[in-house]
Design a protein around this motif. Structure first.
Motif, PDB file in Angstrom:
ATOM      1  N   VAL A  74       1.177  -1.048  -0.102  1.00 23.47           N
ATOM      2  CA  VAL A  74       0.089   0.273  -0.006  1.00 23.47           C
ATOM      3  C   VAL A  74       0.870   1.593   0.410  1.00 23.47           C
ATOM      4  CG1 VAL A  74      -1.701   1.892   1.453  1.00 23.47           C
ATOM      5  CG2 VAL A  74      -2.425  -0.972   1.095  1.00 23.47           C
ATOM      6  N   GLU A  75       1.473   1.238   0.907  1.00 20.99           N
ATOM      7  CA  GLU A  75       2.976   2.314   0.470  1.00 20.99           C
ATOM      8  C   GLU A  75       3.324   2.964  -1.223  1.00 20.99           C
ATOM      9  OE1 GLU A  75       5.997   1.140   3.634  1.00 20.99           O
ATOM     10  OE2 GLU A  75       4.740   2.010   4.991  1.00 20.99           O
ATOM     11  N   VAL A  76       3.400   1.589  -2.087  1.00 22.14           N
ATOM     12  CA  VAL A  76       3.839   2.164  -3.020  1.00 22.14           C
ATOM     13  C   VAL A  76       2.790   2.470  -3.688  1.00 22.14           C
ATOM     14  CG1 VAL A  76       4.215   0.815  -5.032  1.00 22.14           C
ATOM     15  CG2 VAL A  76       5.554  -0.289  -2.895  1.00 22.14           C
ATOM     16  N   LEU A  77       1.968   2.349  -3.302  1.00 25.54           N
ATOM     17  CA  LEU A  77       0.424   2.867  -3.816  1.00 25.54           C
ATOM     18  C   LEU A  77      -0.098   4.821  -3.429  1.00 25.54           C
ATOM     19  CD1 LEU A  77      -1.636   2.366  -6.144  1.00 25.54           C
ATOM     20  CD2 LEU A  77      -3.412   1.064  -3.760  1.00 25.54           C
ATOM     21  N   ASP A  78       0.658   4.383  -2.635  1.00 23.77           N
ATOM     22  CA  ASP A  78       0.188   6.342  -1.571  1.00 23.77           C
ATOM     23  C   ASP A  78       1.582   6.682  -2.606  1.00 23.77           C
ATOM     24  OD1 ASP A  78      -1.117   4.944   0.025  1.00 23.77           O
ATOM     25  OD2 ASP A  78       0.442   4.451   2.181  1.00 23.77           O
ATOM     26  N   ALA A  79       2.341   5.824  -2.648  1.00 24.65           N
ATOM     27  CA  ALA A  79       3.491   7.384  -3.473  1.00 24.65           C
ATOM     28  C   ALA A  79       3.034   7.673  -4.621  1.00 24.65           C
ATOM     29  CB  ALA A  79       4.973   6.997  -3.413  1.00 24.65           C
ATOM     30  N   LEU A  80       2.834   6.008  -5.734  1.00 27.19           N
ATOM     31  CA  LEU A  80       2.385   6.599  -6.578  1.00 27.19           C
ATOM     32  C   LEU A  80       0.662   7.829  -6.933  1.00 27.19           C
ATOM     33  CD1 LEU A  80       2.561   5.474  -9.440  1.00 27.19           C
ATOM     34  CD2 LEU A  80       0.964   3.572  -9.442  1.00 27.19           C
ATOM     35  N   ALA A  81      -0.445   7.803  -6.226  1.00 24.69           N
ATOM     36  CA  ALA A  81      -1.182   8.232  -5.987  1.00 24.69           C
ATOM     37  C   ALA A  81      -0.995   9.632  -5.862  1.00 24.69           C
ATOM     38  CB  ALA A  81      -2.080   8.289  -5.306  1.00 24.69           C
ATOM     39  N   GLU A  82       0.117  10.068  -4.822  1.00 30.03           N
ATOM     40  CA  GLU A  82       0.921  11.479  -4.536  1.00 30.03           C
ATOM     41  C   GLU A  82       1.428  11.932  -5.697  1.00 30.03           C
ATOM     42  OE1 GLU A  82       5.088  13.256  -2.090  1.00 30.03           O
ATOM     43  OE2 GLU A  82       3.565  11.470  -1.138  1.00 30.03           O
TER      44      GLU A  82
END
Length: 113
Positions: free
Chosen positions: A99-107
């Protein structure tokens, strides 16, 4: 997991097999896609990101090609490109441990161009 959300630095989980020297180039490719095509960013679930893209055959091809290459080195991503009713959307799903990778992508996707 390695993660860095600094705007000009590279983030990637240990599961990524893309050579380290190529990672800044891949991040730049995502940034270019996002800057030129993202119209809306939604997060319907913690493990799911939905990007509404400007509709065009070129944008669909760019998103599909980049998603295919990213799946080749980061197999934990699931990308679904949808073309329907004159719209274009890219859905990105990850397992809970990424999820942290997806958070970074979303940012990155939500940054103004």
């Amino acid at each position: 997991m390695k993660k860095n959300l600094a705007p000009d630095e590279v983030w990637a989980p240990d599961a990524c097999t893309l050579p380290t020297v190529e990672r800044p180039l891949r991040v730049a490719e995502f940034d270019a896609l996002f800057a030129g095509t993202v119209r809306a960013v939604r997060r319907p679930a913690r493990e799911r990101l939905l990007l509404e893209l400007a509709f065009s055959p070129d944008n669909a091809a760019r998103a599909a090609e980049l998603a295919a290459r990213e799946s080749g080195c980061c197999s934990f991503f699931t990308f679904v490109l949808t073309i329907a009713g004159g719209g274009l959307a890219l859905e990105v799903v990850v397992p809970p441990e990424h999820v942290e990778v997806l958070d970074a992508l979303a940012e990155r996707a939500g940054r103004p161009a």
